[in-house]
Design an enzyme around this catalytic site. Structure first.
Site, PDB file in Angstrom:
ATOM      1  N   ASP A   8       0.989  -1.113  -0.032  1.00 55.83           N
ATOM      2  CA  ASP A   8       0.068   0.072  -0.036  1.00 55.83           C
ATOM      3  C   ASP A   8       0.990   1.199  -0.004  1.00 55.83           C
ATOM      4  O   ASP A   8       2.184   1.314   0.236  1.00 55.83           O
ATOM      5  CB  ASP A   8      -0.897  -0.167   1.427  1.00 55.83           C
ATOM      6  CG  ASP A   8      -1.782   1.131   1.509  1.00 55.83           C
ATOM      7  OD1 ASP A   8      -2.494   1.471   0.360  1.00 55.83           O
ATOM      8  OD2 ASP A   8      -1.584   1.848   2.384  1.00 55.83           O
ATOM      9  N   ASP A  10       0.247   5.305   0.866  1.00 54.02           N
ATOM     10  CA  ASP A  10       0.183   6.162   1.981  1.00 54.02           C
ATOM     11  C   ASP A  10       0.047   5.466   3.377  1.00 54.02           C
ATOM     12  O   ASP A  10      -0.661   4.442   3.838  1.00 54.02           O
ATOM     13  CB  ASP A  10      -1.354   6.893   1.897  1.00 54.02           C
ATOM     14  CG  ASP A  10      -1.499   7.536   0.352  1.00 54.02           C
ATOM     15  OD1 ASP A  10      -0.324   7.843  -0.214  1.00 54.02           O
ATOM     16  OD2 ASP A  10      -2.590   7.690  -0.092  1.00 54.02           O
TER      17      ASP A  10
HETATM   18 MG   LIG Z   1      -2.716   3.051   3.613  1.00 51.53          MG
END
Ligand SMILES: [Mg+2]
Ligand SMILES: [Zn+2]
Length: 205
Positions: A8, A10
Site C-alpha cells: 500500500d 499512504d
Molecule cells: Mg494506507
C-alpha cells in the site's frame, strides 16, 4: 513465475496528511505533502535484493473526488522514485485505483473492480508480471489492504502504525509489524534469510 511484495502507499511508504478541517488522515495531494516514511527506502531495497518484485497497489480516490490531478499524481510518482533511487531502492510497478462510487469527476465515478478491498490491482499485477500470488506478500496499514491481499491469496502483513486508532486491527492479517522495514525483516525471516537492521523496532501502538 515471479513473486512480489505488494505495498500500500499512504501510511506505508509515505506519511499520511492530517486535514484539520475534516479531522481526517488523508493522502498527500501536493509534492510538499508527499514525504517518505523513515526506513521505507531501505525496506524496498531489501525486497529488491531478495529478488522479489516491489509493487505499489494503492487506492487514490482523490482523482475521482477532484482533490488531485493526474499530473500531480505523476509528479508524486517521480518524487517517490527519485527519493527511493537515491537510496538504491526501486519499485517495479505502481498500480492505482482512481475510482470512487461517489466521485465528482464523472469518468472516475464508478463501482470498479480495482478499489481495495477488492483484489483487482493485485490481480492485474499478477497478470502483467506472471506473479505467483500464493508466494507473495501484501503490506498495508488498513483493513482494506489486508482484505485485498487475502482475496488475492497473498500472505498479509499489517502495519499497526495508523495515527487514527480506529484503524488498528487485532485480526484479519497473518503478521503484524510497526513499519515497512520491520515487515520486510519479517519476510526475510519467513524466507529463511538473515539480515541485521541498524534501526530498533518501532513500538506498536
Ligand atoms: Mg494506507
Ligand atoms: Zn478502481
Amino acid at each position: 513465475m515471479s513473486r512480489a511484495v505488494f505495498f500500500d502507499r499512504d501510511g506505508v511508504i509515505n506519511t499520511l496528511v492530517y486535514r484539520q478541517e475534516k479531522d481526517f488522515f488523508d493522502s498527500p495531494f501536493s509534492l510538499e505533502e508527499f514525504q517518505l516514511l523513515p526506513g521505507a527506502a531501505e525496506g524496498i531495497r531489501l525486497v529488491n535484493e531478495l529478488g522479489m518484485l516491489a509493487i505499489v497497489v494503492s487506492n487514490q480516490p482523490g482523482i475521482a473526488k477532484g482533490n488531485c490531478s493526474l499530473e500531480m499524481m505523476e509528479q508524486m510518482n517521480e518524487k517517490m522514485r527519485t527519493e527511493l533511487a537515491a537510496l538504491d531502492a526501486s519499485l517495479d510497478a505502481i498500480y492505482y485505483c482512481y475510482h470512487h462510487p461517489e466521485g465528482n469527476i464523472e469518468m472516475y465515478r464508478t463501482v470498479c473492480q480495482c478499489r481495495k478491498p477488492k483484489p483487482g490491482l493485485l490481480l492485474m499485477a499478477a497478470h502483467d508480471f506472471a506473479i505467483d500470488l500464493k508466494l507473495s506478500y501484501m503490506i498495508g496499514d488498513r483493513l482494506k489492504d489486508m482484505q485485498a491481499g487475502r482475496k488475492a491469496g497473498c500472505k498479509t502483513i499489517f502495519l499497526n502504525n495508523h495515527p487514527d486508532p480506529k484503524e488498528h486491527l487485532s485480526s484479519g492479517f497473518d503478521y503484524i509489524d510497526g513499519s515497512l522495514l520491520e515487515a520486510v525483516r519479517q519476510i526475510y525471516q519467513l524466507e529463511g534469510k538473515w539480515i541485521s537492521l541498524s534501526i530498533p523496532p518501532t513500538p506498536l501502538r
